[in-house]
Design a protein around this motif. Sequence first.
Motif, mmCIF file in Angstrom:
data_model
loop_
_atom_site.group_PDB
_atom_site.id
_atom_site.type_symbol
_atom_site.label_atom_id
_atom_site.label_comp_id
_atom_site.label_asym_id
_atom_site.label_seq_id
_atom_site.Cartn_x
_atom_site.Cartn_y
_atom_site.Cartn_z
ATOM 1 N N TYR A 66 -35.195 74.725 39.809
ATOM 2 C CA TYR A 66 -33.920 75.251 39.289
ATOM 3 C C TYR A 66 -34.045 76.658 38.708
ATOM 4 O O TYR A 66 -33.226 77.066 37.890
ATOM 5 N N TYR A 103 -35.802 68.074 50.031
ATOM 6 C CA TYR A 103 -35.375 67.740 48.668
ATOM 7 C C TYR A 103 -36.407 66.871 47.944
ATOM 8 O O TYR A 103 -36.590 66.995 46.742
ATOM 9 N N GLU A 152 -34.056 75.727 44.669
ATOM 10 C CA GLU A 152 -32.731 75.513 45.275
ATOM 11 C C GLU A 152 -32.008 76.859 45.315
ATOM 12 O O GLU A 152 -31.899 77.550 44.289
ATOM 13 N N CYS A 200 -28.915 73.893 40.358
ATOM 14 C CA CYS A 200 -28.478 72.999 41.434
ATOM 15 C C CYS A 200 -27.524 73.740 42.371
ATOM 16 O O CYS A 200 -26.539 74.314 41.925
HETATM 17 N N1 MHO Z 1 -29.927 65.734 40.188
HETATM 18 C C1 MHO Z 1 -28.780 66.511 39.848
HETATM 19 C C2 MHO Z 1 -28.730 67.835 40.556
HETATM 20 C C3 MHO Z 1 -28.658 67.768 42.042
HETATM 21 S S1 MHO Z 1 -28.920 69.291 42.672
HETATM 22 C C4 MHO Z 1 -28.832 69.196 44.339
HETATM 23 C C5 MHO Z 1 -27.550 65.694 40.163
HETATM 24 O O1 MHO Z 1 -27.668 64.679 40.823
HETATM 25 O O2 MHO Z 1 -26.472 66.089 39.730
HETATM 26 O O3 MHO Z 1 -30.329 69.568 42.379
#
Ligand code: MHO
Length: 216
Positions: free
Chosen positions: A90, A47, A55, A16
């Motif tokens: 990821y 997204y 990412e 992330c």
């Molecule tokens: N879905 C996860 C990661 C977000 S990241 C931009 C969260 O909401 O923490 O992928």
Amino acid sequence: RLANKEFKTATFSLGCFWGPDASFGALPGVIKTRVGYAGGTTTDPNYQIIGDQTETIQIDYDPAKISYQELLEKFFVSHNAYAEPYSSQYASKILYHNQSQQKAALAFKEKLETKTGQEIKTEIKPLKKFYLAENYHQKFRLQQHKEFKKYYLTQMSFNEFLNSPTITKLNAYLAGKGKEEWLLQNLNDLALTNHLAEQLLKINKIDPAACTNLCQ
Ligand code: MHO
């Protein structure tokens, strides 16, 4: 204000992108960061429709202050590069910009594998295209602090916010990254109101008294 000078760029994927936006942004010598999608083939990802893109964080840095080697060190301590990637979104990737970055990345990976006897799953390949992520993903930690977000976004356009070295640092500090001395050195550059400066010190567990000599 922190100067916007000659810089180099590094591009990394390590899960992330919110976290690395702040943790790389905190490093002295890192000028600015942005988050996006890269490393795959899907065109114009976003997204929701990310396809096979990953990412990714892009880091502009001053090579006189921090080396690509140091950024690689930070990259490998910031995530588990030995684990099978959870998904292509990821995945762990080093997307190099030139031959010298390629060589440095391959050498670093090899050295770590020899040291640990474990295979690193990081893909090392040339950067083809970096697609900037949606505004709400940029400087995400700062944007979570609504008062700070409002304070800056009423003074500047989103583009200025995105490209500001000062905002890059503030995002890092609001995430509690970096060292106290860096924050104290940079506090004046952040041009905060007294109220927001106090908030920032509080988030970083710094006694405002530590600041009276250094900060105005
Ligand atoms: N879905 C996860 C990661 C977000 S990241 C931009 C969260 O909401 O923490 O992928």
